[in-house]
Design an enzyme around this catalytic site. Structure first.
Site, PDB file in Angstrom:
ATOM      1  N   SER A  90     -13.287 -28.028 -61.008  1.00  0.00           N
ATOM      2  CA  SER A  90     -12.204 -29.014 -61.020  1.00  0.00           C
ATOM      3  C   SER A  90     -11.333 -29.050 -62.262  1.00  0.00           C
ATOM      4  O   SER A  90     -10.318 -29.730 -62.269  1.00  0.00           O
ATOM      5  CB  SER A  90     -12.770 -30.415 -60.794  1.00  0.00           C
ATOM      6  N   LYS A 143      -8.357 -38.110 -67.026  1.00  0.00           N
ATOM      7  CA  LYS A 143      -8.645 -38.146 -65.582  1.00  0.00           C
ATOM      8  C   LYS A 143      -9.343 -39.460 -65.238  1.00  0.00           C
ATOM      9  O   LYS A 143     -10.228 -39.917 -65.977  1.00  0.00           O
ATOM     10  CB  LYS A 143      -9.553 -36.964 -65.225  1.00  0.00           C
ATOM     11  N   SER A 203     -10.405 -31.021 -58.535  1.00  0.00           N
ATOM     12  CA  SER A 203     -10.017 -32.401 -58.347  1.00  0.00           C
ATOM     13  C   SER A 203      -9.204 -32.982 -59.500  1.00  0.00           C
ATOM     14  O   SER A 203      -8.601 -34.038 -59.345  1.00  0.00           O
ATOM     15  CB  SER A 203     -11.275 -33.247 -58.139  1.00  0.00           C
TER      16      SER A 203
END
Ligand code: GLN
Length: 496
Positions: A179, A80, A155
């Site tokens: 997330s 990420k 996210s």
């Protein structure tokens, strides 16, 4: 055999037998990304050249024979874009870090590199991990591989979509309020948020420092367990990381009823009005299956659950407002010129932060300002303690609690409004079941337990006591040995 369909365990067996090389495995993933990520946009940056070099190194290490038992050697990983990796850009999904190239690597990533993992690139995220849909990325939304008109969750939506789409065997995410777990649920993969302090936060761009944890996605609990063990542990560079022994998660199961002796609590507060009926029924069915595997099911209560949302949305923005102060156009990323230092700060921040980051900075600054601090931030901290105590109390009665990850399956892109008419509260409600674990600092694991009528994955969450990840992974592994929801694969545009 399709190389990109292999789980970690399957790939590792073939690598060890010499039937495939890490270069072939990596090449197959890179080709699939090149062919199909146009439709999903799960990656912000793909480092094909670097990945092949790392793959060759892994193959060499294997040939040298020194790493026969290395479970992660030569396996492709997506990261990420809130974790820094030396040599790769890091944007955090924000224009304020466009072009930023960090000179160091996050500890969690470094440990996985040392274990021989091959980093494919950086995945899309809501700006500074603020969001539940990946729609807040300044670089465009990521699409859900099960239905490209829907969000992948957020996210860490890029990482979850990449694993579901077979672009990477495993991926890293961050979880401040859900997330990792919520996108895992929306994309039908397994995602672990470890205990706060279990994995070093060094090199994770800070959002809410008292809530942030580095987590992992894979296609099974078994795959996630390997990454979890390799990236955990005390790190001198993160004062909040804990010196607690890291288990090599033992996933051997005994007999027909491998969960005998495991007590699983079902918290009444997590089965509320407004949850999608198919989510509730799939989760309840999964709980029955856990019972069939020998677990004892116990109704429990986490009475302060209803306060988690307001408490989180004070504490997280308050911490974010302080953490994001460092992005000023001077130290990192692009600069908008101005007449004075303050002018540069104001213009850079005003132009480069997106709406959600700006909203959180304003909310957080207000909650921390003199005269309001006690009423908002101070009060929220007290209620946070009550929420943590709820969990401590429940874990004297049970080994884990089982509940939904999110109230619904993946929603449509734009369902909570667009840039002009955005409904932040509707979006924040997506997090009701995932925020409490972060406030309490306990681990949470999400894994698929079915589909809704539209063919979208439904996830279940197991939460456990501090440092109880191994128990959660074992329970999910037992479930996955008995069921095959985790093996379901979305059909991509080329039908593969
Ligand atoms: N959706 C939550 C938020 O917007 C949680 C995000 C996260 O875990 N990073 O803050």
């Amino acid at each position: 055999m399709t190389l990109t369909d292999l789980t970690l365990t399957e790939a590792q067996t073939l690598l060890q037998k010499g039937e495939i090389s890490s270069r072939e495995l990596t090449q197959a993933h890179l080709e699939r990304i090149a062919a199909l990520d146009g439709a999903l946009h799960s990656f912000l940056h793909v480092d094909a050249e670097g990945a092949l070099i790392q793959a060759d190194e892994a193959d060499q290490r294997r040939r040298a024979g020194a790493h026969r038992d290395a479970p992660l050697l030569g396996i492709p990983l997506a990261v990420k874009d809130v974790l820094v990796v030396d040599g790769m850009p890091c944007t955090c999904g924000s224009k304020i870090l466009e072009g930023y190239r960090p000179p160091f690597t996050a500890t969690a990533v470094q440990k996985l590199q040392a274990a021989g993992m091959v980093i494919l690139g950086k995945t899309n995220t809501d700006e500074f991990a603020m969001g539940s849909s990946t729609e807040n990325s300044a670089y465009g939304v990521t699409h859900n591989p099960w239905d490209v008109e829907r969000v992948p969750g957020g996210s860490s939506g890029g990482s979850a979509a990449a694993v579901a789409a077979r672009f990477a065997t495993l991926a890293l995410g961050s979880d401040t309020g859900g997330s990792v777990r919520q996108p895992a649920s929306f994309c039908g993969v397994t995602g672990l948020k470890p205990t706060y302090g279990r994995v070093s936060r060094y090199g994770l761009v800070a959002y809410g420092s008292s809530l942030d944890s580095v987590g992992a996605f894979g296609r099974s609990a078994q795959d996630v367990a390997a990454v979890f063990s390799a990236m955990s542990g005390r790190d001198e560079l993160d004062a909040t990381s804990q010196d607690v022994p890291v288990p090599n998660v033992d996933l051997r199961l005994n007999g027909e009823r491998p969960l005998r002796g495991v007590r699983i609590g079902v918290p009444q507060e997590y089965f509320i009005d407004g949850i999608q009926a198919e989510v509730e029924s799939a989760v309840r069915e999964a709980i029955r299956q856990l019972q069939g595997l020998g677990a004892e099911i116990v109704p429990v209560s986490l009475p302060h659950t209803q306060y988690a949302l307001p408490v989180y949305y004070l504490i997280a923005p308050a911490e974010a407002s302080a953490n994001l102060a460092r992005f000023d156009g001077i130290r990192y990323g692009p600069r908008v010129t101005g007449n004075s230092m303050w002018d540069v700060f104001t213009k850079t921040r005003g132009e480069k932060f997106g709406d959600e980051a700006t909203r959180r900075i304003m909310l957080g600054t207000y909650a921390l300002s003199a005269g309001y601090y006690d009423a908002f931030y101070g009060q929220a901290q007290k209620v946070r303690t009550l929420i943590r105590r709820d969990f401590e109390q429940v874990f004297t009665q049970v080994d884990a609690v089982a509940c939904p990850v999110a109230p619904t399956t993946a929603f449509k892109i734009g369902a909570h409004g667009d840039a002009q008419h955005f409904d932040p509260l509707a979006m924040y409600l997506e997090d009701v079941f995932s925020l409490p674990a972060n406030l309490a600092g306990v681990p949470g694991l999400a894994f698929p337990v079915g589909f809704d009528a539209g063919g979208l994955p439904v996830g279940m969450q197991l939460m456990g006591p501090h440092f109880g990840e191994a128990g959660l992974l074992r329970t999910a592994h037992a479930y996955q040995q008995a069921t095959d929801w985790h093996l379901a694969k979305p059909t991509m545009e080329d039908g593969r």
